[in-house]
Design a protein around this motif. Structure first.
Motif, mmCIF file in Angstrom:
data_model
loop_
_atom_site.group_PDB
_atom_site.id
_atom_site.type_symbol
_atom_site.label_atom_id
_atom_site.label_comp_id
_atom_site.label_asym_id
_atom_site.label_seq_id
_atom_site.Cartn_x
_atom_site.Cartn_y
_atom_site.Cartn_z
ATOM 1 N N TYR A 27 28.209 18.451 23.863
ATOM 2 C CA TYR A 27 29.578 18.007 24.105
ATOM 3 C C TYR A 27 30.587 19.029 23.604
ATOM 4 O O TYR A 27 31.339 18.790 22.657
ATOM 5 C CB TYR A 27 29.799 16.648 23.462
ATOM 6 N N TYR A 29 33.257 20.007 24.920
ATOM 7 C CA TYR A 29 34.669 19.698 25.173
ATOM 8 C C TYR A 29 35.366 19.134 23.944
ATOM 9 O O TYR A 29 36.580 19.228 23.820
ATOM 10 C CB TYR A 29 34.800 18.716 26.341
ATOM 11 N N SER A 30 34.608 18.548 23.041
ATOM 12 C CA SER A 30 35.173 17.978 21.825
ATOM 13 C C SER A 30 34.906 18.836 20.592
ATOM 14 O O SER A 30 35.180 18.403 19.472
ATOM 15 C CB SER A 30 34.633 16.570 21.593
ATOM 16 N N TYR A 32 36.138 21.463 18.481
ATOM 17 C CA TYR A 32 37.414 22.136 18.249
ATOM 18 C C TYR A 32 37.305 23.325 17.302
ATOM 19 O O TYR A 32 38.195 24.173 17.288
ATOM 20 C CB TYR A 32 38.438 21.145 17.693
ATOM 21 N N ARG A 99 33.475 18.830 15.387
ATOM 22 C CA ARG A 99 34.084 18.074 16.463
ATOM 23 C C ARG A 99 35.275 17.279 15.973
ATOM 24 O O ARG A 99 35.341 16.874 14.801
ATOM 25 C CB ARG A 99 33.069 17.128 17.098
ATOM 26 N N TRP A 100 36.220 17.059 16.871
ATOM 27 C CA TRP A 100 37.315 16.108 16.688
ATOM 28 C C TRP A 100 38.313 16.503 15.608
ATOM 29 O O TRP A 100 39.044 15.643 15.098
ATOM 30 C CB TRP A 100 36.776 14.697 16.399
#
Length: 122
Positions: A27, A29-30, A32, A99-100
């Protein structure tokens, strides 16, 4: 959810260069933050460099001016170009993802690669 695999480690003489690469899957896309850490025997884990999804970079004082972190979004890869290597750079190097969060200058990364050894001889 995120998998990372490092490559590019090896042995080099002082003053030489190496380029480490980290392949990222899952994943992305998440994801960061992407970062490089290292740990030498008997020492604490040290954050070396990080790059956010927006391109912001951070570096440890010990590597500023010598190391450069970059990313290739199309290939889901990020790299650490290491120049002017010193014996004290010898360590196991790990790539990591967070992530996030856009707070990348931290050791709180949730996903880690298996590590690649960098050895710098005098």
């Amino acid at each position: 959810q995120v998998q990372l695999v490092e490559s590019g480690g090896g042995s080099v003489q002082a003053g030489g260069s190496l380029r480490l690469s980290c392949a990222v899957s899952g994943y992305t896309y998440s994801t960061y933050c992407m970062g490089w850490f290292r740990q030498a025997p008997g020492k604490e884990r040290e954050g070396v460099a990080s790059i956010s999804s927006t391109g912001r970079t951070t570096y440890a004082d010990s590597v500023k001016g010598r190391f450069t972190i970059s990313k290739d979004n199309d290939k889901n890869m990020f790299t650490l170009q290491m120049n002017s290597l010193k014996p004290e750079d010898t360590a196991m190097y790990y790539c990591a993802a967070r992530r996030w969060s856009y707070v990348c200058e931290t050791n709180e990364y949730g996903y880690w690669g298996q590590g690649t050894q960098v050895t710098v001889s005098s």
